[in-house]
Design an enzyme around this catalytic site. Structure first.
Site, mmCIF file in Angstrom:
data_model
loop_
_atom_site.group_PDB
_atom_site.id
_atom_site.type_symbol
_atom_site.label_atom_id
_atom_site.label_comp_id
_atom_site.label_asym_id
_atom_site.label_seq_id
_atom_site.Cartn_x
_atom_site.Cartn_y
_atom_site.Cartn_z
ATOM 1 N N THR A 186 -65.669 -3.636 7.918
ATOM 2 C CA THR A 186 -64.790 -3.063 6.902
ATOM 3 C C THR A 186 -63.769 -2.150 7.559
ATOM 4 O O THR A 186 -64.056 -1.556 8.597
ATOM 5 C CB THR A 186 -65.692 -2.267 5.938
ATOM 6 O OG1 THR A 186 -66.445 -3.198 5.180
ATOM 7 C CG2 THR A 186 -64.922 -1.365 5.015
ATOM 8 N N ARG A 214 -71.332 -9.504 -6.193
ATOM 9 C CA ARG A 214 -71.715 -8.199 -5.610
ATOM 10 C C ARG A 214 -70.487 -7.369 -5.206
ATOM 11 O O ARG A 214 -69.551 -7.861 -4.598
ATOM 12 C CB ARG A 214 -72.594 -8.452 -4.386
ATOM 13 C CG ARG A 214 -73.102 -7.193 -3.693
ATOM 14 C CD ARG A 214 -72.262 -6.827 -2.494
ATOM 15 N NE ARG A 214 -72.780 -5.642 -1.803
ATOM 16 C CZ ARG A 214 -72.105 -4.980 -0.884
ATOM 17 N NH1 ARG A 214 -70.912 -5.358 -0.517
ATOM 18 N NH2 ARG A 214 -72.639 -3.905 -0.312
ATOM 19 N N GLY A 216 -69.520 -3.634 -3.277
ATOM 20 C CA GLY A 216 -70.077 -2.521 -2.508
ATOM 21 C C GLY A 216 -69.406 -1.205 -2.849
ATOM 22 O O GLY A 216 -68.815 -1.043 -3.921
ATOM 23 N N ASP A 217 -69.503 -0.264 -1.945
ATOM 24 C CA ASP A 217 -68.965 1.078 -2.175
ATOM 25 C C ASP A 217 -67.457 1.171 -1.944
ATOM 26 O O ASP A 217 -66.793 2.036 -2.515
ATOM 27 C CB ASP A 217 -69.650 2.070 -1.223
ATOM 28 C CG ASP A 217 -69.401 1.701 0.237
ATOM 29 O OD1 ASP A 217 -69.611 0.522 0.598
ATOM 30 O OD2 ASP A 217 -68.975 2.573 1.009
ATOM 31 N N GLY A 240 -73.297 -0.586 1.714
ATOM 32 C CA GLY A 240 -72.668 -0.120 0.480
ATOM 33 C C GLY A 240 -73.608 0.350 -0.608
ATOM 34 O O GLY A 240 -73.311 1.304 -1.331
HETATM 35 N N1 ASP Z 1 -69.482 -0.785 2.901
HETATM 36 C C1 ASP Z 1 -69.159 -2.186 2.874
HETATM 37 C C2 ASP Z 1 -69.884 -2.851 1.735
HETATM 38 O O1 ASP Z 1 -71.036 -2.539 1.521
HETATM 39 C C3 ASP Z 1 -69.516 -2.905 4.134
HETATM 40 C C4 ASP Z 1 -69.025 -2.289 5.426
HETATM 41 O O2 ASP Z 1 -68.735 -1.103 5.479
HETATM 42 O O3 ASP Z 1 -68.910 -3.036 6.407
HETATM 43 O O4 ASP Z 1 -69.328 -3.740 1.126
#
Ligand code: ASP
Length: 321
Positions: A186, A214, A216-217, A240
């Site tokens: 990310t 799904r 994520g954060d 996340g």
């Molecule tokens: N935080 C991101 C997610 O969970 C993944 C990442 O940081 O690589 O989608």
């Protein structure tokens, strides 16, 4: 108006990133890619441009680079698609824009900014977000633009299982063979401009083999992304689900606002103590309104870089901060 110290920090993902996994060639391409993104963003700050513009420019550069799990290099979902999430936040007025589960958008971070500026909303998802992007005449790219052999192989190795995989972590695979040589992630950026305005942004393809839409954060304001001129600008990376439950980015800001913590104290309290206690692995980049910056992560590494008006430049991948 007093000129403030300008600072830009970027990340390309945190996780299981060790010197043993990278050869000199790979290190060189990561270094170069991070520097390119730094330059794309910092050249805006240098000319007196806005923190938000620097953040979007730096992230767009990382999204265009297949090395990172965002935009062009996004991972594959269970169905073999690319569903991307992104968010931006402007610390000067707490305006924010976010997008989740979009496909074929070349630069999701640009879409997040358009949502902030022109939609009258904060958070759009899926088809509706695509429609809005079409209305705003944003650039789309065909499926094959997002095809990446390494990511494809990562997905093929687990697509028939119930496992999902963080781009740079393989602990949950329990013996399923995957290519762990290359670790990607990310992307995010935080900036402080000459006026002391802060901005934050994060963009991701999420997790390999993710399903059921799904999210994520990264695109969730307060969890993976947050900016407030009173405190700090934060962009997170990591598992996340834990970052969502810990409301990480806003928690750092709260530690500063309500407890009077310094940037470093606040980041470490959240990442090294609270998040870790819950089992959450990852990290964040941060900057405050004086242009101070700090990287905090509890994983073995995080692709990261910074540049400021005092002539400091740093690019690093490994090690505990
Ligand atoms: N935080 C991101 C997610 O969970 C993944 C990442 O940081 O690589 O989608």
């Amino acid at each position: 108006m007093n000129k403030k110290k300008t600072t830009l920090c970027i990340h390309g993902g945190a996780g299981n990133i060790n010197p043993s996994m990278m050869n000199a060639e790979q290190e060189k391409s990561y270094r170069q890619s991070l520097k390119e993104a730094l330059h794309a963003g910092y050249s805006i700050l240098e000319k007196g441009g806005a923190a938000m513009d620097a953040v979007v420019a730096a992230i767009s550069s990382l999204e265009d680079n297949p090395l990172f799990n965002a935009g062009r290099g996004s991972v594959f979902t269970k169905k073999g698609l690319h569903e991307m999430d992104a968010a931006v936040m402007d610390g000067s007025n707490l305006a924010a824009g976010a997008v989740a589960g979009v496909r074929n958008i070349k630069n999701p971070i640009v879409l997040a900014r358009e949502i902030m500026l022109h939609s009258g909303h904060v958070f759009l998802s899926g088809k509706g977000a695509g429609e809005f992007a079409l209305n705003r005449k944003l650039e789309f790219a065909p499926d094959d633009y997002f095809f990446n052999k390494e990511r494809y192989d990562q997905w093929i190795a687990i697509r028939d299982s119930d496992f999902y995989q963080l781009d740079h972590k393989d602990d949950n695979l329990k013996g399923i063979p995957v290519n762990t040589d290359h670790k990607f992630g990310t992307v995010g950026a935080v900036a402080c401009d000459v006026s002391g305005n802060l901005a934050a942004g994060t963009s991701t393809g999420g997790m390999t083999n993710k399903r059921f839409g799904r999210i994520g954060d990264s695109p969730v304001i307060g969890s993976g992304t947050y900016a407030n001129n009173k405190t700090c600008a934060i962009s997170c990376t990591g598992h996340g689900e834990f970052f969502l439950r810990s409301v990480v980015a806003y928690d750092v800001s709260c530690m500063m606002e309500y407890k009077g913590f310094s940037l470093q104290q606040a980041c470490d309290e959240v990442v090294q103590h609270k998040l870790k206690k819950l089992g959450g692995e990852g990290g964040l980049i941060s900057v405050d309104a004086w242009g101070n910056y700090y990287f905090s992560f509890n994983s073995s590494g995080m692709y990261r870089a910074m540049r400021n008006s005092e002539g400091n430049e740093e690019v690093a991948f490994y090690g505990k901060p």
